[in-house]
Scaffold this motif. Structure first.
Motif, short mmCIF file in Angstrom:
data_model
loop_
_atom_site.label_atom_id
_atom_site.label_comp_id
_atom_site.label_asym_id
_atom_site.label_seq_id
_atom_site.Cartn_x
_atom_site.Cartn_y
_atom_site.Cartn_z
N GLU A 89 6.49 -3.13 -7.90
CA GLU A 89 7.38 -4.24 -7.54
C GLU A 89 8.15 -3.99 -6.24
O GLU A 89 9.37 -4.14 -6.19
N PRO A 90 7.45 -3.62 -5.18
CA PRO A 90 8.16 -3.34 -3.93
C PRO A 90 8.70 -4.62 -3.27
O PRO A 90 8.15 -5.70 -3.43
N ASP B 39 0.83 -1.22 0.00
CA ASP B 39 0.00 0.00 0.00
C ASP B 39 0.86 1.26 0.00
O ASP B 39 0.59 2.20 -0.75
N ILE B 40 1.89 1.30 0.83
CA ILE B 40 2.77 2.48 0.90
C ILE B 40 3.46 2.69 -0.45
O ILE B 40 3.54 3.81 -0.96
#
Length: 143
Positions: free
Chosen positions: A120-121, A111-112
């Motif tokens: 692609e975190p 979400d952040i």
């Protein structure tokens, strides 16, 4: 449209790589490169510190070992018990580690990233405190 696949870097299976891997299989806790190097030499395995470091880095890149930073900032390694992405509770006193899954953290991180336009975190979460045994020992020493 054709898919472009990135080639998988194949690792040579060497005596040193097998020895590092076998030693990690026998250890329950995280170990520094220097500590693993000492263990290997005590077992009569001839491997340089630089080679030990390269092998551990390679195993970490392949996802075969977990890597954490101890309170001194030194990288420590342990064979992964969980196959999927996970996090750790780490005792700052004795170094005991517990692998945990944290779906709420996964959702929060995604979400952040999305709120800021990132795709692609990935992330690393380490929770550092005192394990129950060290907490009990500390309480006993205060009395």
């Amino acid at each position: 449209m054709s898919e472009i696949s990135t080639p998988v870097k194949e690792q040579r299976v060497t005596k040193q790589r097998l020895a590092v891997s076998a030693a990690l299989d026998e250890l329950n806790d995280f170990v520094s490169t220097q500590e693993l190097h000492r263990i290997l030499h005590e077992r009569g395995v001839s491997v340089s510190l630089a080679t030990s470091y390269r092998i551990l880095q390679s195993l970490a890149e392949d996802g075969a070992v977990d890597v954490l930073r101890n309170p001194d900032g030194e990288a420590v390694y342990r064979r992964c018990a969980a196959a999927e992405h996970h996090h750790h509770l780490l005792c700052r006193n004795c170094g005991k580690a517990v692998e945990i899954e944290a779906p709420t953290v996964e959702t929060w991180a995604a979400d952040i990233a999305a709120q800021h336009g990132y795709t692609e975190p990935s992330h690393t979460v380490e929770i550092i405190g005192l394990c129950p045994e060290c907490t009990a020992a500390k309480a006993q020493s205060v009395k």
